[in-house]
Design a protein around this motif. Structure first.
Motif, PDB file in Angstrom:
ATOM      1  N   TYR A 183       0.808  -1.214   0.000  1.00 27.43           N
ATOM      2  CA  TYR A 183       0.000   0.000   0.000  1.00 27.43           C
ATOM      3  C   TYR A 183       0.849   1.276   0.000  1.00 27.43           C
ATOM      4  CZ  TYR A 183      -4.424  -2.440   0.747  1.00 27.43           C
ATOM      5  OH  TYR A 183      -5.543  -3.214   0.588  1.00 27.43           O
ATOM      6  N   ALA A 184       2.077   1.200   0.470  1.00 31.71           N
ATOM      7  CA  ALA A 184       2.891   2.414   0.590  1.00 31.71           C
ATOM      8  C   ALA A 184       4.220   2.300  -0.155  1.00 31.71           C
ATOM      9  CB  ALA A 184       3.149   2.724   2.065  1.00 31.71           C
ATOM     10  N   LYS A 185       4.314   1.346  -1.074  1.00 33.69           N
ATOM     11  CA  LYS A 185       5.605   1.104  -1.714  1.00 33.69           C
ATOM     12  C   LYS A 185       6.065   2.264  -2.593  1.00 33.69           C
ATOM     13  CE  LYS A 185       3.542  -1.656  -5.461  1.00 33.69           C
ATOM     14  NZ  LYS A 185       3.525  -2.983  -6.101  1.00 33.69           N
ATOM     15  N   GLN A 186       5.140   3.136  -2.996  1.00 34.47           N
ATOM     16  CA  GLN A 186       5.525   4.297  -3.793  1.00 34.47           C
ATOM     17  C   GLN A 186       5.937   5.484  -2.925  1.00 34.47           C
ATOM     18  OE1 GLN A 186       2.188   4.956  -6.464  1.00 34.47           O
ATOM     19  NE2 GLN A 186       3.130   3.669  -8.027  1.00 34.47           N
ATOM     20  N   ASN A 187       5.825   5.338  -1.631  1.00 29.86           N
ATOM     21  CA  ASN A 187       6.239   6.387  -0.690  1.00 29.86           C
ATOM     22  C   ASN A 187       7.336   5.799   0.192  1.00 29.86           C
ATOM     23  OD1 ASN A 187       3.084   6.631  -1.217  1.00 29.86           O
ATOM     24  ND2 ASN A 187       3.896   8.681  -0.914  1.00 29.86           N
ATOM     25  N   PHE A 188       8.566   5.904  -0.267  1.00 28.41           N
ATOM     26  CA  PHE A 188       9.659   5.154   0.349  1.00 28.41           C
ATOM     27  C   PHE A 188       9.820   5.453   1.825  1.00 28.41           C
ATOM     28  CE2 PHE A 188      14.079   4.948   1.726  1.00 28.41           C
ATOM     29  CZ  PHE A 188      14.327   3.592   1.554  1.00 28.41           C
ATOM     30  N   PHE A 189       9.941   6.733   2.194  1.00 29.86           N
ATOM     31  CA  PHE A 189      10.250   7.060   3.581  1.00 29.86           C
ATOM     32  C   PHE A 189       9.060   6.763   4.507  1.00 29.86           C
ATOM     33  CE2 PHE A 189      13.678   9.502   1.556  1.00 29.86           C
ATOM     34  CZ  PHE A 189      14.742   9.046   2.320  1.00 29.86           C
ATOM     35  N   GLU A 190       7.851   6.930   4.007  1.00 31.82           N
ATOM     36  CA  GLU A 190       6.689   6.556   4.807  1.00 31.82           C
ATOM     37  C   GLU A 190       6.675   5.049   5.027  1.00 31.82           C
ATOM     38  OE1 GLU A 190       1.845   6.283   4.361  1.00 31.82           O
ATOM     39  OE2 GLU A 190       2.880   7.940   3.362  1.00 31.82           O
ATOM     40  N   ASN A 191       6.958   4.294   3.976  1.00 31.65           N
ATOM     41  CA  ASN A 191       6.996   2.845   4.068  1.00 31.65           C
ATOM     42  C   ASN A 191       8.104   2.384   5.016  1.00 31.65           C
ATOM     43  OD1 ASN A 191       5.990   0.336   3.484  1.00 31.65           O
ATOM     44  ND2 ASN A 191       6.774   0.241   1.406  1.00 31.65           N
ATOM     45  N   LEU A 192       9.245   3.053   4.927  1.00 28.71           N
ATOM     46  CA  LEU A 192      10.359   2.736   5.818  1.00 28.71           C
ATOM     47  C   LEU A 192       9.959   2.989   7.267  1.00 28.71           C
ATOM     48  CD1 LEU A 192      13.349   1.994   6.280  1.00 28.71           C
ATOM     49  CD2 LEU A 192      13.906   4.417   5.930  1.00 28.71           C
ATOM     50  N   GLY A 193       9.329   4.142   7.515  1.00 28.36           N
ATOM     51  CA  GLY A 193       8.900   4.480   8.865  1.00 28.36           C
ATOM     52  C   GLY A 193       7.917   3.465   9.424  1.00 28.36           C
ATOM     53  N   ILE A 194       6.955   3.032   8.582  1.00 31.39           N
ATOM     54  CA  ILE A 194       5.963   2.041   9.011  1.00 31.39           C
ATOM     55  C   ILE A 194       6.648   0.741   9.405  1.00 31.39           C
ATOM     56  CG2 ILE A 194       4.085   0.564   8.184  1.00 31.39           C
ATOM     57  CD1 ILE A 194       3.156   2.959   6.483  1.00 31.39           C
ATOM     58  N   ASN A 195       7.606   0.322   8.595  1.00 32.96           N
ATOM     59  CA  ASN A 195       8.233  -0.974   8.818  1.00 32.96           C
ATOM     60  C   ASN A 195       9.208  -0.979   9.989  1.00 32.96           C
ATOM     61  OD1 ASN A 195       7.528  -3.203   6.777  1.00 32.96           O
ATOM     62  ND2 ASN A 195       7.654  -1.380   5.496  1.00 32.96           N
ATOM     63  N   ILE A 196       9.803   0.151  10.314  1.00 34.36           N
ATOM     64  CA  ILE A 196      10.728   0.143  11.446  1.00 34.36           C
ATOM     65  C   ILE A 196      10.006   0.355  12.777  1.00 34.36           C
ATOM     66  CG2 ILE A 196      12.693   0.874  10.061  1.00 34.36           C
ATOM     67  CD1 ILE A 196      12.407   3.666  11.212  1.00 34.36           C
ATOM     68  N   ILE A 197       8.800   0.903  12.741  1.00 32.52           N
ATOM     69  CA  ILE A 197       8.077   1.098  14.007  1.00 32.52           C
ATOM     70  C   ILE A 197       7.218  -0.114  14.353  1.00 32.52           C
ATOM     71  CG2 ILE A 197       5.928   2.147  13.187  1.00 32.52           C
ATOM     72  CD1 ILE A 197       6.314   4.211  15.503  1.00 32.52           C
ATOM     73  N   PHE A 198       6.898  -0.944  13.349  1.00 27.26           N
ATOM     74  CA  PHE A 198       6.117  -2.153  13.614  1.00 27.26           C
ATOM     75  C   PHE A 198       7.039  -3.282  14.068  1.00 27.26           C
ATOM     76  CE2 PHE A 198       2.295  -1.107  10.713  1.00 27.26           C
ATOM     77  CZ  PHE A 198       1.668  -0.482  11.781  1.00 27.26           C
ATOM     78  N   GLY A 199       6.547  -4.044  15.033  1.00 29.96           N
ATOM     79  CA  GLY A 199       7.328  -5.132  15.589  1.00 29.96           C
ATOM     80  C   GLY A 199       6.934  -6.492  15.058  1.00 29.96           C
ATOM     81  N   ASN A 200       7.062  -7.481  15.934  1.00 32.80           N
ATOM     82  CA  ASN A 200       6.957  -8.876  15.535  1.00 32.80           C
ATOM     83  C   ASN A 200       5.554  -9.283  15.081  1.00 32.80           C
ATOM     84  OD1 ASN A 200       8.303 -11.565  15.448  1.00 32.80           O
ATOM     85  ND2 ASN A 200       6.744 -12.061  16.962  1.00 32.80           N
ATOM     86  N   LYS A 201       4.512  -8.647  15.632  1.00 32.26           N
ATOM     87  CA  LYS A 201       3.149  -9.093  15.330  1.00 32.26           C
ATOM     88  C   LYS A 201       2.812  -9.018  13.854  1.00 32.26           C
ATOM     89  CE  LYS A 201      -1.733  -8.475  16.328  1.00 32.26           C
ATOM     90  NZ  LYS A 201      -2.750  -8.043  17.273  1.00 32.26           N
ATOM     91  N   VAL A 202       3.288  -7.986  13.163  1.00 39.68           N
ATOM     92  CA  VAL A 202       2.927  -7.828  11.753  1.00 39.68           C
ATOM     93  C   VAL A 202       3.634  -8.835  10.863  1.00 39.68           C
ATOM     94  CG1 VAL A 202       2.342  -5.374  11.978  1.00 39.68           C
ATOM     95  CG2 VAL A 202       4.669  -6.034  11.382  1.00 39.68           C
TER      96      VAL A 202
END
Length: 377
Positions: A183-202
């Motif tokens: 859903y956010a692959k065209q927004n690199f830094f937003e996607n990066l932020g989402i992935n580094i703040i999410f932990g093991n559950k996702v």
């Protein structure tokens, strides 16, 4: 009163009239219940689309949308409550015309799936929705995966279908992280932020219907007692194609360039600032893990990359304590190596790999530079 405020007041007043009338009405046999699925928006909070329930009964002049995605920006300590995970969302209502006009204005597609329900099921849902507007059921504690505008609609539908619940049956082999990544692959830094703040559950299998278009697809294929749950599907509004220009400053190339610049520039203060930033992010992830009720941010292995120990690294380096500096560097390289192994199977590995590589290089640079200074002494 300004013109805009006056218009908002009129719309709100008309909405109250419409809703108040609906709450005292009994549906006719011609009433229709449908699920509305709205397209993706450009803002981060609208990135994944939206789900709502529509009840239409022209015989009683009712055409109302029930929306479980409302929240109040004026809530005291709004940001802290959102981060902690106890921010209260609530069900709101609007006329369908207002709802539809808003999404047309935002150029977001609107799809409608009319549900094949009995009259008693429609009346049951209508009554329960209206009762919730005037009770504590109006509010719910938002959870990104477990409780949002889509899961609340799923719950309401499943209450009508006690023996044949709508469940996730497609793409259950994918993780929540993989699903969200697209859903956010065209927004690199937003996607990066989402992935580094999410932990093991996702990283667990996506077994729950929590996104609007997941529900849309599951409803489309759902059959109970040899009857399709969706009676009719309509495209109420199709968003106009918009050419999205790739922003040069929102790409992995900019990240790589900035990281290489940090290595190349011969200024220790820049490197120390970078380490300080990594350490502060590590502290933030640690505190959020203790503070937040969002299960999605718990057990965050990204702390192995954004490590609080970088702050100790700066301290020992400035104090010229080579013994503890060496221990800290070895510790950080070990944690980075563990992180690298963990990341090999993750979809966002490519996004964070430049940071892993640059961090190792910077640590080795610092080690040999301090070693030379020690020898010189």
């Amino acid at each position: 009163m300004t013109k805009n405020n006056f218009i908002l007041f009129i719309l709100y007043f008309l909405g109250l009239i419409n809703i108040s009338y609906a709450q005292t009405s009994t549906l006719s046999n011609e009433a229709k219940v449908s699920v509305l699925t709205c397209g993706l928006g450009t803002e981060s909070y609208s990135r994944y689309g939206h789900t709502a329930i529509r009840i239409k009964d022209l015989n009683n002049a009712i055409d109302i949308v029930y929306n479980y995605g409302a929240f109040d920006f004026d809530t005291p300590n709004f940001i802290l409550k959102f981060i902690k995970g106890d921010l209260q969302y609530f069900v709101s209502t609007s006329s369908f015309d207002n709802f539809y006009a808003n999404y047309v204005y935002e150029n977001r597609s609107v799809y409608e799936q009319e549900l094949n329900l009995s009259y008693l099921q429609k009346q049951q849902l209508f009554t329960k929705l209206n009762q919730s507007l005037l009770s504590e059921d109006k509010y719910y504690t938002y959870k990104f995966i477990d409780r949002n505008c889509t899961t609340m609609v799923v719950d309401k539908i499943n209450e009508l279908l006690p023996k044949n619940n709508v469940l996730k049956k497609t793409n259950t082999n994918l993780t929540y992280r993989t699903v969200l990544y697209g859903y956010a692959k065209q927004n690199f830094f937003e996607n990066l932020g989402i992935n580094i703040i999410f932990g093991n559950k996702v990283d667990n299998a996506s077994e729950k219907i929590f996104l609007p278009f997941d529900l849309y697809n599951e409803l489309k294929n759902f059959i109970a007692n040899d009857v399709s749950l969706v009676k009719n599907t309509s495209v109420l509004f199709k968003a106009k194609p918009v050419f999205k220009k790739i922003q040069w400053y929102d790409s992995i190339y900019i990240l790589v360039f900035l990281l290489l610049l940090i290595i190349w520039l011969p200024y220790d203060n820049i490197k120390y600032f970078y380490f300080l930033l990594m350490g502060i992010l590590g502290i933030f992830f640690s505190l959020v893990g203790f503070y937040s009720l969002h299960e999605e941010v718990l057990k965050n292995y990204n702390i192995l990359l954004f490590n609080p120990a970088y702050i100790l690294l700066i301290y020992f380096s400035l104090k010229k304590n080579f013994k503890f500096l060496k221990i800290t560097i070895v510790f950080l390289i070990i944690t980075l190596s563990i992180y690298l192994i963990l990341m090999l199977s993750k979809i966002h590995f490519a996004m964070v790999s430049p940071i892993i590589i640059i961090n190792i290089i910077l640590l080795l640079q610092l080690f040999y530079k301090q070693k030379k200074k020690l020898i010189a002494l």
